[in-house]
Design an enzyme around this catalytic site. Structure first.
Site, PDB file in Angstrom:
ATOM      1  N   SER A 170       0.937 -14.673 -10.130  1.00 31.12           N
ATOM      2  CA  SER A 170       0.166 -15.336  -9.085  1.00 31.12           C
ATOM      3  C   SER A 170       0.816 -16.675  -8.706  1.00 31.12           C
ATOM      4  O   SER A 170       1.978 -16.699  -8.327  1.00 31.12           O
ATOM      5  CB  SER A 170      -1.295 -15.499  -9.544  1.00 31.12           C
ATOM      6  N   ASP A 189      -3.489  -9.112  -7.545  1.00 26.50           N
ATOM      7  CA  ASP A 189      -3.173 -10.228  -8.435  1.00 26.50           C
ATOM      8  C   ASP A 189      -2.911  -9.777  -9.875  1.00 26.50           C
ATOM      9  O   ASP A 189      -3.722  -9.082 -10.477  1.00 26.50           O
ATOM     10  CB  ASP A 189      -4.340 -11.222  -8.405  1.00 26.50           C
TER      11      ASP A 189
END
Length: 330
Positions: free
Chosen positions: A65, A177
Site C-alpha cells: 500500500s 490492498d
C-alpha cells in the site's frame, strides 16, 4: 518493538504466495519492508533518512500500500531529497475525487497520472533495488506478491483500498490492498534471500477516535470535488460528534490490519522493527501535515540507534565475516 542487535534471520521461506512471480533466489545482505497505512506512510521517508545516515541502504525491498509507494520511489533511484520535495509539494486531496459509477467512493485517475509522471515505463524486475509489492486477490482472498511487471500498475493494485477505490485488474485478476493479507511484508524479503531484515510498522496501536481537525484549505484545493464533498458532509451531518462514513471505514481498516499484521510479524519478525507513533493518523485521513508524520518516522528510527549501529558494523565493518556466512549458507 525490536531493539536488540540484529542477527541473521532464521525464518524459513514460506511457500510462494498465490500469483507471485518469484525471481531466482539469491543472497541479499539487507532488506527493508515498508508497511501500509495511508497518510501514515510519510513516516517511511523519515525512517529511510535515518537509515542512510548510518550508511544503511537496502539491497532488496518489499512494500504494501503506501509502503509500496514509498519503496517504489526509493527503489527506482529517487533520492531522499526528491522524496522530501514531493512531500512538500504533495496535495493528497487533489489526487482523488468522488466517483459515481458504483465501483468505489473515490476515483484515482489523477493519482495514476501522478505515478506515470514519476514512475511511468519502469518495471519491477528492472529497478536498481529489487522490489516486491504486495496485493490481495479479491476472489481467492490470498496474498499476491508482484516481483515483475509495470511499477505503476503494481502500486495501483496494492493501494486499492476496498470500498474506497475500484479493484485493479492485473494479469486476469482483480487485486486490492495488500494490507488485508501481509501489511508488513518481511516474509517477501526472507523469500528473496535477505540475510538481515528491517520492518516499518504503522499500525501497532490505534488511538482514541478523534474529530478530524478543522483546517483552512489551501487555495489550490478549495475548488476540488473532494473539498466540496467535505463541506457538504459537514453541513448535512446532524450529529457533529458522529464520525463520517469514510472515517468509520478507515477506522475499521486500521483495527483489522493492526491485528492481522501482528500475527504475520510473529511468524516473520524482522531483526529490527521500527514503529512510528502515528496511531492518531487515520488511514484515509487527508488533513494531516506530511512533515509532522515524516518527523515521527525520524524519531522512531533514531530510537534504535544501537541496533542500527550494530547492523551497519555487521554489513560494512566486517565484510569478510559477512561474505563467509553468506557462502556457508548456500
Amino acid at each position: 518493538m525490536s531493539s536488540t542487535p540484529p542477527h541473521a534471520s532464521s525464518s524459513k521461506p514460506e511457500p510462494s504466495a498465490e500469483g507471485s512471480t518469484a525471481p531466482p533466489r539469491r543472497r541479499y545482505p539487507f532488506g527493508v519492508a515498508l508497511g501500509g497505512g495511508g497518510m501514515k506512510g510519510w513516516a517511511h521517508v523519515g525512517v529511510l533518512h535515518v537509515l542512510e545516515s548510518y550508511g544503511l541502504k537496502p539491497d532488496v525491498m518489499a512494500g504494501c500500500s503506501s509502503g509500496a509507494l514509498a519503496a517504489a520511489f526509493y527503489a527506482a533511484g529517487h533520492s531522499l531529497e526528491d522524496l522530501e520535495q514531493l512531500m512538500e509539494e504533495h496535495q493528497t486531496r487533489a489526487l482523488f475525487s468522488l466517483r459515481f459509477d458504483g465501483r468505489g467512493l473515490l476515483g484515482n485517475d489523477d493519482f495514476r497520472d501522478y505515478l506515470q509522471h514519476h514512475l511511468g515505463g519502469l518495471h519491477l524486475e528492472d529497478l536498481p533495488i529489487p522490489l516486491s509489492i504486495i496485493c490481495t486477490d479479491l476472489q481467492s482472498g490470498r496474498e499476491v506478491v508482484l516481483n515483475r511487471g509495470p511499477v505503476v500498475e503494481a502500486i495501483m493494485a496494492s493501494t486499492a483500498i476496498p470500498g474506497v477505490f475500484a479493484p485493479a485488474r492485473l494479469n486476469d485478476r482483480l487485486l486490492i490492498d495488500g494490507g488485508l493479507t501481509n501489511n508488513v511484508p518481511v516474509s517477501a524479503l526472507v523469500n528473496r534471500g535477505a540475510r538481515y531484515t528491517l520492518g516499518v510498522r504503522l499500525h501497532e496501536g490505534v488511538t482514541a477516535l478523534a474529530q478530524p481537525p478543522q483546517r483552512r484549505m489551501p487555495a489550490g484545493e478549495q475548488g476540488t470535488l473532494s473539498a466540496w464533498a467535505e463541506r457538504l458532509t459537514r453541513t448535512l451531518r446532524k450529529d457533529p460528534e458522529m464520525p463520517s462514513g469514510l472515517d468509520v471505514l478507515g477506522r475499521a481498516l486500521d483495527i483489522v490490519i493492526a491485528q492481522l499484521e501482528g500475527y504475520r510479524l510473529q511468524a516473520y519478525h524482522p531483526d529490527i522493527l521500527i514503529v512510528p507513533k502515528v496511531g492518531h493518523v487515520g488511514t484515509l485521513s487527508m488533513s494531516e501535515d506530511p512533515r509532522a508524520i515524516y518527523e515521527l518516522g525520524i524519531t522512531a528510527a533514531k530510537a534504535h540507534d544501537e541496533a542500527l549501529e550494530r547492523l551497519a558494523m555487521l554489513l560494512h565493518g566486517t565484510p569478510d565475516a559477512t561474505s563467509t556466512d553468506a557462502d556457508a549458507s548456500e
